[in-house]
Design a protein around this motif. Structure first.
Motif, short mmCIF file in Angstrom:
data_model
loop_
_atom_site.label_atom_id
_atom_site.label_comp_id
_atom_site.label_asym_id
_atom_site.label_seq_id
_atom_site.Cartn_x
_atom_site.Cartn_y
_atom_site.Cartn_z
N ALA A 147 0.83 -1.20 0.00
CA ALA A 147 0.00 0.00 0.00
C ALA A 147 0.87 1.25 0.00
CB ALA A 147 -0.93 0.00 1.21
N VAL A 148 0.33 2.29 -0.59
CA VAL A 148 1.04 3.58 -0.62
C VAL A 148 0.53 4.41 0.56
CG1 VAL A 148 1.47 5.68 -1.94
CG2 VAL A 148 1.25 3.49 -3.13
N CYS A 149 1.43 4.76 1.45
CA CYS A 149 1.07 5.52 2.65
C CYS A 149 1.60 6.95 2.57
CB CYS A 149 1.62 4.84 3.91
SG CYS A 149 0.93 3.19 4.20
N PRO A 150 0.91 7.88 3.18
CA PRO A 150 1.39 9.27 3.15
C PRO A 150 2.62 9.44 4.02
CG PRO A 150 -0.48 9.07 4.63
CD PRO A 150 -0.36 7.74 3.94
N VAL A 151 3.35 10.50 3.75
CA VAL A 151 4.51 10.83 4.59
C VAL A 151 3.98 11.43 5.89
CG1 VAL A 151 6.58 12.23 4.79
CG2 VAL A 151 5.97 11.22 2.58
N VAL A 152 4.32 10.79 7.01
CA VAL A 152 3.83 11.23 8.32
C VAL A 152 5.00 11.81 9.11
CG1 VAL A 152 2.74 10.51 10.46
CG2 VAL A 152 1.99 9.52 8.30
N ILE A 153 4.81 13.01 9.62
CA ILE A 153 5.84 13.70 10.39
C ILE A 153 5.70 13.33 11.86
CG2 ILE A 153 6.77 15.96 11.08
CD1 ILE A 153 5.60 17.06 8.47
N PRO A 154 6.77 12.84 12.50
CA PRO A 154 6.66 12.48 13.92
C PRO A 154 6.61 13.71 14.81
CG PRO A 154 8.91 12.16 13.14
CD PRO A 154 8.10 12.53 11.94
N ILE A 155 5.78 13.65 15.84
CA ILE A 155 5.72 14.70 16.86
C ILE A 155 5.87 14.06 18.23
CG2 ILE A 155 4.31 16.33 15.53
CD1 ILE A 155 1.84 15.27 16.92
N GLU A 156 6.47 14.78 19.13
CA GLU A 156 6.68 14.30 20.50
C GLU A 156 5.84 15.12 21.47
OE1 GLU A 156 8.37 11.64 21.10
OE2 GLU A 156 9.24 11.41 19.09
N VAL A 157 5.48 14.51 22.59
CA VAL A 157 4.71 15.21 23.61
C VAL A 157 5.67 16.08 24.43
CG1 VAL A 157 3.26 14.96 25.66
CG2 VAL A 157 2.99 13.38 23.74
N ALA A 158 5.47 17.39 24.35
CA ALA A 158 6.32 18.33 25.08
C ALA A 158 5.86 18.50 26.52
CB ALA A 158 6.35 19.67 24.37
N SER A 159 4.56 18.48 26.76
CA SER A 159 4.03 18.59 28.13
C SER A 159 2.75 17.78 28.23
CB SER A 159 3.77 20.05 28.50
OG SER A 159 2.80 20.63 27.63
N GLU A 160 2.59 17.08 29.36
CA GLU A 160 1.43 16.22 29.59
C GLU A 160 0.19 17.07 29.89
OE1 GLU A 160 1.63 12.84 29.52
OE2 GLU A 160 3.79 12.82 29.11
N PRO A 161 -0.99 16.56 29.58
CA PRO A 161 -2.21 17.28 29.94
C PRO A 161 -2.49 17.17 31.44
CG PRO A 161 -2.76 15.15 29.01
CD PRO A 161 -1.27 15.29 28.88
N THR A 162 -3.26 18.10 31.95
CA THR A 162 -3.65 18.08 33.37
C THR A 162 -5.16 18.27 33.48
OG1 THR A 162 -3.32 20.47 33.62
CG2 THR A 162 -1.43 19.04 34.10
N SER A 163 -5.71 17.81 34.60
CA SER A 163 -7.14 17.95 34.84
C SER A 163 -7.37 18.80 36.08
CB SER A 163 -7.80 16.58 35.03
OG SER A 163 -7.32 15.95 36.21
N GLY A 164 -8.58 19.35 36.19
CA GLY A 164 -8.96 20.16 37.35
C GLY A 164 -10.41 19.85 37.71
N CYS A 165 -11.00 20.69 38.55
CA CYS A 165 -12.37 20.50 39.00
C CYS A 165 -13.23 21.69 38.56
CB CYS A 165 -12.44 20.36 40.51
SG CYS A 165 -11.50 18.95 41.16
N ASP A 166 -14.38 21.40 38.03
CA ASP A 166 -15.32 22.43 37.59
C ASP A 166 -16.33 22.65 38.71
OD1 ASP A 166 -17.02 24.15 36.35
OD2 ASP A 166 -17.42 22.89 34.60
N THR A 167 -16.09 23.67 39.54
CA THR A 167 -16.98 23.93 40.68
C THR A 167 -18.34 24.48 40.25
OG1 THR A 167 -15.95 26.11 40.95
CG2 THR A 167 -15.07 24.31 42.28
N ASN A 168 -18.49 24.77 38.99
CA ASN A 168 -19.79 25.20 38.48
C ASN A 168 -20.62 24.04 37.95
OD1 ASN A 168 -19.34 28.01 38.94
ND2 ASN A 168 -18.06 28.08 37.08
N ALA A 169 -20.03 22.84 37.97
CA ALA A 169 -20.73 21.65 37.46
C ALA A 169 -20.89 20.65 38.60
CB ALA A 169 -19.98 21.04 36.30
N GLN A 170 -21.87 20.91 39.47
CA GLN A 170 -22.11 20.00 40.59
C GLN A 170 -22.81 18.73 40.10
OE1 GLN A 170 -23.99 21.70 44.13
NE2 GLN A 170 -25.16 19.80 44.43
N ILE A 171 -22.29 17.59 40.54
CA ILE A 171 -22.88 16.31 40.15
C ILE A 171 -23.96 15.90 41.15
CG2 ILE A 171 -22.45 13.88 39.72
CD1 ILE A 171 -19.62 14.60 38.92
N ASP A 172 -23.61 15.90 42.44
CA ASP A 172 -24.56 15.52 43.49
C ASP A 172 -24.03 15.98 44.84
OD1 ASP A 172 -22.53 13.65 44.15
OD2 ASP A 172 -23.46 12.11 42.91
N SER A 173 -24.82 15.82 45.87
CA SER A 173 -24.41 16.13 47.24
C SER A 173 -25.15 15.20 48.19
CB SER A 173 -24.70 17.59 47.59
OG SER A 173 -26.09 17.85 47.53
#
Length: 316
Positions: free
Chosen positions: A184-210
């Protein structure tokens, strides 16, 4: 009082197969369109034309399958009357062996019919083009197999891979049932590296339950409020690319409260915690790391909860 109802009618097997085939047929195009950095093949083929002068008129006769059937019929007959004819026993054995041999070697036999189907088939007796532009990317390019199921001898007339490394080269011929391979003929793919990892936080405006509680013996009470997590910072790459898509989902450790015999909430920590899944999809023409994978996934634990009251419940 026990209630009864008419049982649902059972669908006939062939109807179920029809529904399944329809579902698959309508699902495949949607899947195919989503293949990132897709590879492709395009192979043309045409039947080999035999010149009239070279054509040989066939002599009427039985096929190997017909011979096998006759042997299978007359073999038992010869055995039954073996005492009345000379060497009948030997003849019946020979006919039985001939029947088995004819069935095995006949191109119409069951053994010849049960064969693995190739991923791609050259099935049009008039020729045509076998093309697929949505083959999953791989490095090196994947080698795929094309099988001649047309029933006629076919010649390869074109190949989209001008530097063909397989056997489906232009001008080559395939007998009925034969196969060849093409890269098969595949396209030329450019490699990229992860420079910084993603992070998560808390959405205090999105209450799930209490939940709140008060111990039966009066020793503790309290409440907790749970919030949804969010993507705080997306991943960054080197080199930086535009068009990268980041998906964010989360799964809670618990969704229902649990209380002990003293009416104290026991799984407060589980209610406010879980894991987030972050998936980054590289834009077309890019891939992550040495494998050039189109996606990169992270799984991160989170805790999004606030508490109040005179005491805290147990955590598990």
């Amino acid at each position: 009082m026990r209630s009864t109802s008419n049982p649902m009618p059972v669908a006939k097997p062939w109807r179920l197969l029809g529904v399944f085939a329809f579902a698959v047929a309508n699902t495949l195009p949607a899947w195919a369109q989503s293949v990132p950095n897709a590879c492709q093949i395009s192979v043309g083929y045409a039947p080999v034309v035999v010149p009239p002068s070279a054509a040989v008129s066939p002599v009427p006769g039985l096929s190997m399958l017909g011979v096998g059937l006759l042997a299978a019929v007359f073999g038992p007959v010869a055995w039954k009357y073996r005492g009345r004819i000379s060497a009948g026993k030997v003849l019946s054995v020979l006919l039985a062996v001939g029947a088995m041999t004819a069935f095995v070697h006949s191109e119409n036999s069951l053994i010849a019919a049960v064969r693995a189907a190739a991923l791609y088939e050259l099935g049009d007796a008039n020729g045509g083009t076998m093309a697929d532009s949505q083959i999953s990317f791989a490095s090196p390019s994947p080698l795929v197999t094309l099988s001649n199921t047309s029933g006629k001898r076919m010649r390869i007339t074109s190949n989209g891979n001008t530097s063909e490394t397989g056997t489906c080269v232009v001008g080559s011929e395939l007998a009925p049932g034969a196969s060849c391979t093409t890269q098969a003929v595949c396209p030329v793919v450019i490699p990229i590296e992860v420079a910084s990892e993603p992070t998560s936080g808390c959405d205090t405006n999105a209450q799930i339950d209490s939940f709140s509680w008060a111990a039966t013996d009066g020793t503790s009470s309290g409440s907790v409020t749970d919030f949804a997590p969010l993507l705080a910072t997306p991943p960054a790459t080197n080199p930086a690319v535009s068009g990268m898509v980041t998906d964010f989902t989360y799964t809670r450790s618990a969704t229902q409260p649990e209380y002990d015999a003293n009416s104290v909430l026991t799984n407060a920590l589980a209610l406010g915690s879980g894991v987030v899944t972050i998936t980054a999809t590289a834009p077309q023409g890019y891939g992550f790391g040495s494998t050039l994978s189109p996606t990169q996934t992270w799984t991160i634990p989170y805790f999004c909860q606030s508490s109040g009251g005179g005491g805290s419940g147990g955590n598990n």
